[in-house]
Design a protein around this motif. Structure first.
Motif, PDB file in Angstrom:
ATOM      1  N   ASP A 219       0.829  -1.209   0.000  1.00  0.00           N
ATOM      2  CA  ASP A 219       0.000   0.000   0.000  1.00  0.00           C
ATOM      3  C   ASP A 219       0.865   1.261   0.000  1.00  0.00           C
ATOM      4  O   ASP A 219       0.559   2.244  -0.686  1.00  0.00           O
ATOM      5  N   PHE A 220       1.952   1.225   0.777  1.00  0.00           N
ATOM      6  CA  PHE A 220       2.863   2.373   0.822  1.00  0.00           C
ATOM      7  C   PHE A 220       3.527   2.580  -0.540  1.00  0.00           C
ATOM      8  O   PHE A 220       3.614   3.704  -1.056  1.00  0.00           O
ATOM      9  N   PHE A 221       3.963   1.482  -1.153  1.00  0.00           N
ATOM     10  CA  PHE A 221       4.671   1.546  -2.425  1.00  0.00           C
ATOM     11  C   PHE A 221       3.762   2.024  -3.557  1.00  0.00           C
ATOM     12  O   PHE A 221       4.223   2.631  -4.522  1.00  0.00           O
ATOM     13  N   SER A 222       2.447   1.768  -3.422  1.00  0.00           N
ATOM     14  CA  SER A 222       1.524   2.230  -4.462  1.00  0.00           C
ATOM     15  C   SER A 222       1.361   3.751  -4.439  1.00  0.00           C
ATOM     16  O   SER A 222       0.937   4.351  -5.429  1.00  0.00           O
ATOM     17  N   ILE A 223       1.703   4.385  -3.325  1.00  0.00           N
ATOM     18  CA  ILE A 223       1.649   5.851  -3.214  1.00  0.00           C
ATOM     19  C   ILE A 223       3.028   6.458  -3.454  1.00  0.00           C
ATOM     20  O   ILE A 223       3.202   7.377  -4.260  1.00  0.00           O
ATOM     21  N   TYR A 224       4.027   5.913  -2.763  1.00  0.00           N
ATOM     22  CA  TYR A 224       5.409   6.387  -2.908  1.00  0.00           C
ATOM     23  C   TYR A 224       6.157   5.352  -3.753  1.00  0.00           C
ATOM     24  O   TYR A 224       6.987   4.603  -3.254  1.00  0.00           O
ATOM     25  N   TRP A 225       5.811   5.315  -5.045  1.00  0.00           N
ATOM     26  CA  TRP A 225       6.269   4.245  -5.925  1.00  0.00           C
ATOM     27  C   TRP A 225       7.691   4.424  -6.440  1.00  0.00           C
ATOM     28  O   TRP A 225       8.248   3.561  -7.100  1.00  0.00           O
ATOM     29  N   LEU A 231      11.714  11.938  -1.578  1.00  0.00           N
ATOM     30  CA  LEU A 231      12.747  12.971  -1.480  1.00  0.00           C
ATOM     31  C   LEU A 231      12.304  14.333  -2.019  1.00  0.00           C
ATOM     32  O   LEU A 231      12.986  15.333  -1.768  1.00  0.00           O
ATOM     33  N   ARG A 232      11.197  14.382  -2.725  1.00  0.00           N
ATOM     34  CA  ARG A 232      10.720  15.697  -3.183  1.00  0.00           C
ATOM     35  C   ARG A 232      10.167  16.516  -2.021  1.00  0.00           C
ATOM     36  O   ARG A 232       9.915  17.718  -2.138  1.00  0.00           O
ATOM     37  N   LEU A 233       9.962  15.841  -0.855  1.00  0.00           N
ATOM     38  CA  LEU A 233       9.487  16.503   0.356  1.00  0.00           C
ATOM     39  C   LEU A 233      10.608  16.594   1.368  1.00  0.00           C
ATOM     40  O   LEU A 233      11.550  15.795   1.354  1.00  0.00           O
ATOM     41  N   SER A 234      10.512  17.570   2.269  1.00  0.00           N
ATOM     42  CA  SER A 234      11.439  17.619   3.401  1.00  0.00           C
ATOM     43  C   SER A 234      11.072  16.501   4.354  1.00  0.00           C
ATOM     44  O   SER A 234       9.965  15.937   4.279  1.00  0.00           O
ATOM     45  N   ILE A 235      11.946  16.165   5.278  1.00  0.00           N
ATOM     46  CA  ILE A 235      11.666  15.075   6.204  1.00  0.00           C
ATOM     47  C   ILE A 235      10.463  15.381   7.080  1.00  0.00           C
ATOM     48  O   ILE A 235       9.680  14.487   7.416  1.00  0.00           O
ATOM     49  N   GLU A 236      10.282  16.665   7.418  1.00  0.00           N
ATOM     50  CA  GLU A 236       9.124  17.041   8.229  1.00  0.00           C
ATOM     51  C   GLU A 236       7.828  16.857   7.443  1.00  0.00           C
ATOM     52  O   GLU A 236       6.842  16.316   7.958  1.00  0.00           O
ATOM     53  N   LYS A 237       7.803  17.343   6.194  1.00  0.00           N
ATOM     54  CA  LYS A 237       6.594  17.226   5.383  1.00  0.00           C
ATOM     55  C   LYS A 237       6.294  15.765   5.037  1.00  0.00           C
ATOM     56  O   LYS A 237       5.137  15.349   4.986  1.00  0.00           O
ATOM     57  N   PHE A 238       7.350  14.989   4.809  1.00  0.00           N
ATOM     58  CA  PHE A 238       7.116  13.571   4.522  1.00  0.00           C
ATOM     59  C   PHE A 238       6.549  12.865   5.748  1.00  0.00           C
ATOM     60  O   PHE A 238       5.631  12.040   5.625  1.00  0.00           O
ATOM     61  N   THR A 239       7.075  13.187   6.925  1.00  0.00           N
ATOM     62  CA  THR A 239       6.576  12.570   8.161  1.00  0.00           C
ATOM     63  C   THR A 239       5.089  12.864   8.346  1.00  0.00           C
ATOM     64  O   THR A 239       4.307  11.989   8.705  1.00  0.00           O
ATOM     65  N   GLU A 240       4.686  14.129   8.095  1.00  0.00           N
ATOM     66  CA  GLU A 240       3.279  14.494   8.217  1.00  0.00           C
ATOM     67  C   GLU A 240       2.439  13.798   7.142  1.00  0.00           C
ATOM     68  O   GLU A 240       1.322  13.324   7.409  1.00  0.00           O
ATOM     69  N   SER A 241       2.977  13.712   5.925  1.00  0.00           N
ATOM     70  CA  SER A 241       2.265  13.021   4.847  1.00  0.00           C
ATOM     71  C   SER A 241       2.091  11.541   5.166  1.00  0.00           C
ATOM     72  O   SER A 241       1.013  10.966   4.948  1.00  0.00           O
ATOM     73  N   TYR A 242       3.127  10.937   5.724  1.00  0.00           N
ATOM     74  CA  TYR A 242       3.075   9.530   6.091  1.00  0.00           C
ATOM     75  C   TYR A 242       2.075   9.300   7.228  1.00  0.00           C
ATOM     76  O   TYR A 242       1.335   8.303   7.230  1.00  0.00           O
ATOM     77  N   CYS A 246      -1.170   6.831   7.041  1.00  0.00           N
ATOM     78  CA  CYS A 246      -1.434   5.753   8.007  1.00  0.00           C
ATOM     79  C   CYS A 246      -2.839   5.882   8.595  1.00  0.00           C
ATOM     80  O   CYS A 246      -3.544   4.879   8.794  1.00  0.00           O
ATOM     81  N   LEU A 247      -3.263   7.092   8.867  1.00  0.00           N
ATOM     82  CA  LEU A 247      -4.580   7.328   9.436  1.00  0.00           C
ATOM     83  C   LEU A 247      -5.678   6.922   8.443  1.00  0.00           C
ATOM     84  O   LEU A 247      -6.662   6.281   8.825  1.00  0.00           O
ATOM     85  N   ARG A 248      -5.493   7.285   7.167  1.00  0.00           N
ATOM     86  CA  ARG A 248      -6.479   6.940   6.149  1.00  0.00           C
ATOM     87  C   ARG A 248      -6.560   5.424   5.932  1.00  0.00           C
ATOM     88  O   ARG A 248      -7.639   4.872   5.750  1.00  0.00           O
ATOM     89  N   ARG A 249      -5.427   4.770   5.943  1.00  0.00           N
ATOM     90  CA  ARG A 249      -5.374   3.327   5.654  1.00  0.00           C
ATOM     91  C   ARG A 249      -5.473   2.455   6.898  1.00  0.00           C
ATOM     92  O   ARG A 249      -5.389   1.239   6.813  1.00  0.00           O
ATOM     93  N   ASN A 250      -5.648   3.093   8.042  1.00  0.00           N
ATOM     94  CA  ASN A 250      -5.804   2.353   9.299  1.00  0.00           C
ATOM     95  C   ASN A 250      -4.554   1.533   9.664  1.00  0.00           C
ATOM     96  O   ASN A 250      -4.650   0.392  10.122  1.00  0.00           O
TER      97      ASN A 250
END
Length: 333
Positions: A219-225, A231-242, A246-250
């Protein structure tokens, strides 16, 4: 007078005939009752396209010499009609031979006959005291009928539990095929991931799944393929995106997992470019694997439901569940 004597004779004659008629009817009823209670064994030698049927009674009486029937609806209905016409206390016995016996057993059971499906080795080891050891369908059907007469009171009935086990066995075979397909698709997806986001399949572990049976890394790979999707995001923005993903996919969110994923992306060396062609290839592979995993999950749930209908379920399941939880705990360490 002569007329009185004649009338008296007629009355006596009619009374005698009436008594004799009652006795004859009584004898007919008793004979019919005896016939309906007469032990009648039906032996069926089952094969792929046809089966051979023999009907016997005690004392070496052969009610019907062996005859063949195909596994068509017409022939099975004809067999039901023959057995109903034969009468007697009928028990039908056949060997558990592959899946070939199922149409006959189910048809006869639905028609109200006592059906028993026995292990083929029991028939093979049974000696019916025949001098000539023939090995033909006709001889086997007679032997099976003789087996039924010999073990009349010990014949196990084919019941609802047996039907449940039949369906459960087919579900188990389907599950094995789905598991094999899932393994093949997973290996193909891992080979593809090694070219866009190397080692991403090792970041979560295959034991982490959601309610649909999806593996978290898929599921993760289907989004961040591609590693550049991270890497197009900063580590902070990626952490929030992740976290939101996780919340959406339970799935359970951990900050340190997000940081590990970001570090993995920084160290990854992809060999396929980040373009629409690569994206379509990855998404199709993920979609195919998830579809099989969903089918596998639903099959497992149906297997659990069927197994819960069996009497041994309460004994077997606690042990199986303990081993499963121990395995999952080790996988999540």
């Amino acid at each position: 007078s002569e007329m009185c004597i004649r009338d008296r004779y007629i009355r006596v004659t009619k009374q005698a005939e009436s008594v004799m008629g009652i006795r004859r009817n009584k004898h007919k009823k008793e004979a019919g009752k005896m016939k309906s209670m007469e032990i009648t064994a039906v032996g069926i030698d089952v094969s792929k396209s046809k089966s051979t049927v023999a009907i016997r009674r005690p004392g070496g009486v052969i009610v019907a010499r062996p005859f063949d029937i195909s596994h068509s609806n017409h022939d099975l209905e004809k067999l039901v009609s023959i057995l109903k016409t034969t009468g007697g206390d009928i028990r039908v016995v056949m060997e558990h031979t592959s899946n070939y016996w199922k149409p006959i057993a189910l048809t006869l059971k639905e028609a109200g006959f006592y059906v028993s499906v026995v292990n083929a080795m029991l028939i093979h080891d049974f000696s019916d005291n025949s001098i000539r050891k023939l090995k033909t369908d006709r001889a086997d059907s007679l032997k099976i009928a003789n087996y039924a007469l010999t073990f009349w009171n010990e014949l196990p009935p084919f019941n609802d539990e047996d039907e449940t086990r039949l369906v459960l066995r087919e579900q188990s075979r389907m599950y094995e095929r789905l598991a094999s397909t899932a393994t093949s698709l997973r290996n193909g997806l891992i080979a593809l991931a090694d070219q866009t986001f190397p080692s991403i399949d090792q970041a979560f572990g295959h034991a982490i799944k959601n309610a649909d049976g999806h593996e978290k890394w898929v599921d993760f790979f289907s989004i961040y393929w591609h590693r550049d999707c991270v890497l197009r995001l900063s580590i902070e923005k990626f952490t929030e995106s992740y976290r939101k993903w996780c919340l959406r996919r339970n799935y359970k969110f951990r900050t340190n997992t997000a940081h590990k994923l970001y570090a993995l992306a920084q160290d990854a060396v992809p060999t396929l470019p980040k373009n629409n062609g690569t994206k379509a290839l990855v998404l199709q592979a993920c979609k195919s694997l998830n579809a099989v995993c969903e089918a596998k999950q639903s099959t497992q749930e149906e297997m659990n439901r069927l197994a819960s209908l069996l009497p041994e379920y309460e004994v077997v399941m606690p042990v199986s569940y303990t081993h499963l939880r121990a395995h999952e705990t080790r996988s999540n360490l």
